[in-house]
Design a protein around this motif. Structure first.
Motif, short mmCIF file in Angstrom:
data_model
loop_
_atom_site.label_atom_id
_atom_site.label_comp_id
_atom_site.label_asym_id
_atom_site.label_seq_id
_atom_site.Cartn_x
_atom_site.Cartn_y
_atom_site.Cartn_z
N HIS A 335 0.85 -1.19 0.00
CA HIS A 335 0.00 0.00 0.00
C HIS A 335 0.89 1.25 0.00
CE1 HIS A 335 -2.95 2.97 0.96
NE2 HIS A 335 -3.91 2.12 1.33
N ALA A 336 1.09 1.87 -1.17
CA ALA A 336 2.04 2.98 -1.32
C ALA A 336 1.66 4.17 -0.45
CB ALA A 336 2.13 3.41 -2.78
N GLY A 337 0.37 4.53 -0.40
CA GLY A 337 -0.06 5.67 0.41
C GLY A 337 0.21 5.46 1.88
N HIS A 338 -0.11 4.28 2.39
CA HIS A 338 0.14 3.96 3.80
C HIS A 338 1.64 3.98 4.09
CE1 HIS A 338 -0.01 2.01 7.68
NE2 HIS A 338 0.61 0.94 7.22
N ASN A 339 2.44 3.42 3.19
CA ASN A 339 3.89 3.42 3.38
C ASN A 339 4.45 4.84 3.47
OD1 ASN A 339 4.14 0.68 3.48
ND2 ASN A 339 5.16 0.43 1.51
N GLN A 340 3.94 5.72 2.62
CA GLN A 340 4.41 7.10 2.63
C GLN A 340 4.08 7.79 3.96
OE1 GLN A 340 2.97 9.29 -0.76
NE2 GLN A 340 4.24 11.07 -0.36
N THR A 341 2.86 7.57 4.45
CA THR A 341 2.46 8.14 5.74
C THR A 341 3.29 7.55 6.87
OG1 THR A 341 0.20 8.44 4.93
CG2 THR A 341 0.52 8.45 7.32
N LEU A 342 3.46 6.24 6.82
CA LEU A 342 4.20 5.53 7.86
C LEU A 342 5.66 5.99 7.91
CD1 LEU A 342 3.57 3.32 9.90
CD2 LEU A 342 4.35 1.63 8.25
N GLU A 343 6.23 6.23 6.74
CA GLU A 343 7.62 6.71 6.69
C GLU A 343 7.74 8.08 7.35
OE1 GLU A 343 10.82 7.97 3.25
OE2 GLU A 343 9.61 6.18 2.92
N GLN A 344 6.76 8.96 7.10
CA GLN A 344 6.76 10.28 7.73
C GLN A 344 6.72 10.15 9.25
OE1 GLN A 344 3.36 12.80 6.71
NE2 GLN A 344 3.50 13.77 8.73
N TYR A 345 5.83 9.31 9.77
CA TYR A 345 5.71 9.14 11.22
C TYR A 345 6.98 8.52 11.81
CZ TYR A 345 0.62 9.77 10.49
OH TYR A 345 -0.63 10.24 10.15
N ALA A 346 7.46 7.46 11.19
CA ALA A 346 8.61 6.73 11.73
C ALA A 346 9.86 7.60 11.78
CB ALA A 346 8.88 5.47 10.90
N LEU A 347 10.12 8.34 10.71
CA LEU A 347 11.31 9.20 10.68
C LEU A 347 11.18 10.36 11.65
CD1 LEU A 347 12.22 9.24 6.87
CD2 LEU A 347 13.07 7.75 8.69
N SER A 348 9.96 10.87 11.84
CA SER A 348 9.75 11.94 12.82
C SER A 348 10.02 11.43 14.23
CB SER A 348 8.32 12.48 12.72
OG SER A 348 8.10 13.10 11.47
N ILE A 349 9.57 10.22 14.54
CA ILE A 349 9.85 9.61 15.86
C ILE A 349 11.35 9.42 16.03
CG2 ILE A 349 9.55 7.54 17.27
CD1 ILE A 349 6.79 7.19 15.87
N PHE A 350 12.01 8.90 14.99
CA PHE A 350 13.46 8.67 15.03
C PHE A 350 14.19 9.98 15.32
CE2 PHE A 350 17.70 8.30 13.33
CZ PHE A 350 18.08 6.98 13.53
N ASP A 351 13.85 11.04 14.59
CA ASP A 351 14.55 12.32 14.74
C ASP A 351 14.26 12.97 16.10
OD1 ASP A 351 15.55 11.96 12.20
OD2 ASP A 351 14.03 13.21 11.22
N ALA A 352 13.04 12.81 16.59
CA ALA A 352 12.67 13.45 17.86
C ALA A 352 13.33 12.77 19.06
CB ALA A 352 11.16 13.44 18.02
N THR A 353 13.71 11.52 18.92
CA THR A 353 14.23 10.75 20.07
C THR A 353 15.71 10.40 19.91
OG1 THR A 353 13.45 8.69 19.03
CG2 THR A 353 11.97 9.77 20.59
N ARG A 354 16.44 11.16 19.11
CA ARG A 354 17.84 10.83 18.82
C ARG A 354 18.69 10.63 20.09
NH1 ARG A 354 19.94 11.28 13.71
NH2 ARG A 354 18.58 12.21 12.13
N LYS A 355 18.54 11.51 21.06
CA LYS A 355 19.42 11.41 22.23
C LYS A 355 19.04 10.23 23.13
CE LYS A 355 17.25 14.52 25.62
NZ LYS A 355 17.50 15.71 26.48
N PHE A 356 17.90 9.61 22.87
CA PHE A 356 17.49 8.44 23.66
C PHE A 356 17.88 7.12 22.98
CE2 PHE A 356 14.76 11.83 25.11
CZ PHE A 356 14.73 11.65 26.48
N HIS A 357 17.99 7.13 21.64
CA HIS A 357 18.32 5.85 20.98
C HIS A 357 19.76 5.77 20.49
CE1 HIS A 357 18.02 7.86 17.07
NE2 HIS A 357 16.73 8.11 17.23
N GLY A 358 20.45 6.88 20.27
CA GLY A 358 21.87 6.86 19.91
C GLY A 358 22.17 6.28 18.54
#
Length: 521
Positions: A335-358
């Motif tokens: 599902h291309a649309g879902h993947n695009q949305t999911l990528e936005q959410y996942a990368l935002s979580i990754f970037d927001a929590t950088r100092k916690f995951h290293g």
């Protein structure tokens, strides 16, 4: 800026090669010396499944000589890579240890996808020509001794890359026990090549127009001498290739040795190489054949210079890796649309929590690929999609990724909808074979857990596949990951799934994700 001396070592299926390179930011990469020793490791691997003591002893002696040459040039930095013969040998770990003890060299066995990607980087150094050619339909054909790789480009985008068991030494080994005339021998080679190309043609060449063929690999360097092409342009057209192939196919092995100035071991490998290039040219309908004249050692030097920030590529290689993953997702009807949305959410979580995951840029890329492929298994089984996704990813090479990286992605996808068990993570990859730095099995398990936690939480935010929280913002506040959305509609399903996934996220990162919905006045 100071000039750096660097040594690249290839332990191939048919030869050991050392390249000494002078690298500087101002002048780029220049090969100052190259040494090649023919040793048919592939004959042992492809026929017996392992490398014999005699060949291992010869290999270590040659590599000792290589270290002496490296010292002469004061090349303190090096990378030594093993390819198909070592990769497929049952006793590869024993051989690596012998090399380390006797020569001091640490050899890394690279996956097929890494090997081809490294060579691809060497082509990209010829920036102007490469960028111009791949604007049109282009196929890069890398014919090695153990396998061949075909990569398709369309408008600067990598469409697909596939490995075929069409290495020249492998083909030659298949035919070694079949007595035949020169004419029959040529026919047998063509039948082997055509059989392997049949599926590739049906799956990837349908309705695709290819203008250019780029030929790389050691074999093409020998063929190039006799193609009669303009050496300044390094090009031949389809007609010249056909004339050359017909002439080569009528030669005896003695005549090939004499005409190409090769020994009796190498002579049987040239006809299979020419057959693969010719048949691919016919299958794609390409009119031009470009030979940039690069080898794996050139690619190793390019990779080192790039990772050390001594040079910069104009081409974005990460986009090629992502393009390969997205084309795989498209093939399996994700599902291309879902993947695009999911990528936005996942990368935002990754970037927001950088100092916690290293984690760094490479792990961020692995997360993107896991998002892209997380539902590919539904093409096989909707009920057991996570296991099917795992198997598909493990069975499909993605250019630019090591086997271990692919295994990490496959496990992240598997545990996206399955209870995470720290004791059940099993890796096929021998950690000693991969360039994992300080990573061990435990550290890799934790990395898989981190990426899984992010993928699960992002997936919960688009439970209904309606992208309700596309406007969301994320921030760390008082030990919580606060995700705020202005969506005013019903988020009941997303909230329920979010709360369920929040526990595992908190367990891994030590912060609690909280979903807040702004209310409009």
């Amino acid at each position: 800026m100071a000039v750096k001396m660097f040594a690249a070592i290839e332990i191939g299926s048919f030869a050991l090669e050392l390249g000494i390179y002078e690298i500087s930011e101002k002048t780029g990469i220049r090969c100052v010396d190259s040494v090649r020793h023919v040793i048919s490791l592939g004959n042992d691997t492809f026929s017996e499944g392992k490398i014999s003591y005699g060949l291992a002893d010869e290999m270590c002696s040659v590599l000792e000589d290589f270290t002496g040459i490296m010292k002469t040039y004061r090349a303190r930095e090096y990378r030594a890579y093993g390819t198909t013969a070592l990769r497929e040998a049952k006793n590869s770990q024993v051989i690596l240890e012998q090399i380390r003890v006797r020569t001091g060299l640490k050899v890394r066995i690279i996956s097929n996808s890494e090997q081809r990607f490294i060579s691809y980087k060497a082509i990209a150094l010829k920036t102007g020509e490469f960028n111009r050619i791949i604007q049109k339909g282009t196929a890069i054909v890398d014919v090695g001794f153990g396998s061949a790789q075909i990569s398709l480009f369309d408008k600067d985008t990598l469409v697909t890359t596939q490995s075929l068991p069409l290495g020249t030494l492998r083909i030659s080994s298949q035919l070694a026990r079949i007595p035949a005339s020169v004419k029959d021998h040529c026919l047998h080679i063509e039948e082997i090549v055509d059989n392997e190309l049949l599926t590739f043609r049906k799956m990837y060449l349908k309705d695709r127009h290819i203008d250019n063929l780029i030929g790389i690999g050691t074999n093409i360097a020998y063929l190039m001498r006799q193609l009669g092409m303009n050496t300044a342009a390094d090009r031949a057209d389809a007609a010249a290739m056909e004339v050359f192939y017909k002439r080569l196919s009528q030669m005896t092995l003695d005549q090939i040795e004499e005409n190409f100035s090769v020994n009796s071991e190498y002579a049987p490998l040239l006809l299979p190489a020419a057959a693969v290039y010719r048949r691919v040219m016919e299958a794609t309908g390409a009119s031009q054949f470009w030979i940039p004249g690069i080898g794996l050692c050139d690619g190793i030097a390019a990779e080192y210079a790039s990772s050390s920030r001594l040079i910069r590529f104009n081409h974005n290689f990460e986009n090629d890796i992502l393009a390969a993953a997205r084309n795989m997702a498209k093939r399996y009807k994700c599902h291309a649309g879902h993947n695009q949305t999911l990528e936005q959410y996942a990368l935002s979580i990754f970037d927001a929590t950088r100092k916690f995951h290293g984690m760094g840029a490479r792990e961020r890329l692995l997360l993107q690929i896991a998002v892209t492929l997380h539902s590919c298994g539904k093409f096989i089984s909707i009920r057991n999609s996570n296991e099917s996704s795992y198997n598909l990813i493990m069975s499909t090479e993605i250019i630019g990724l090591s086997h271990l990286e692919r295994e990490i992605i496959a496990n992240v996808v598997r545990y996206n909808i399955r209870d995470f068990d720290y004791d059940m993570i099993q890796l096929e990859t021998h950690i000693g074979e991969e360039n994992t730095g300080d990573l061990n099995v435990g550290a890799i398990t934790i990395l898989i857990a981190k990426l899984t936690a992010i993928l699960r939480l992002a997936n919960s935010m688009d439970k209904t596949h309606k992208a309700k929280m596309q406007d969301c913002r994320m921030a760390i506040r008082e030990g919580e990951l606060v995700i705020t959305t202005g969506y005013t509609g019903d988020l009941a399903l997303e909230r329920a799934s979010f709360e369920q996934k929040a526990d595992f996220f908190e367990e891994i990162f030590g912060i609690r994700p909280v979903l807040k919905q702004k209310r409009r006045v």
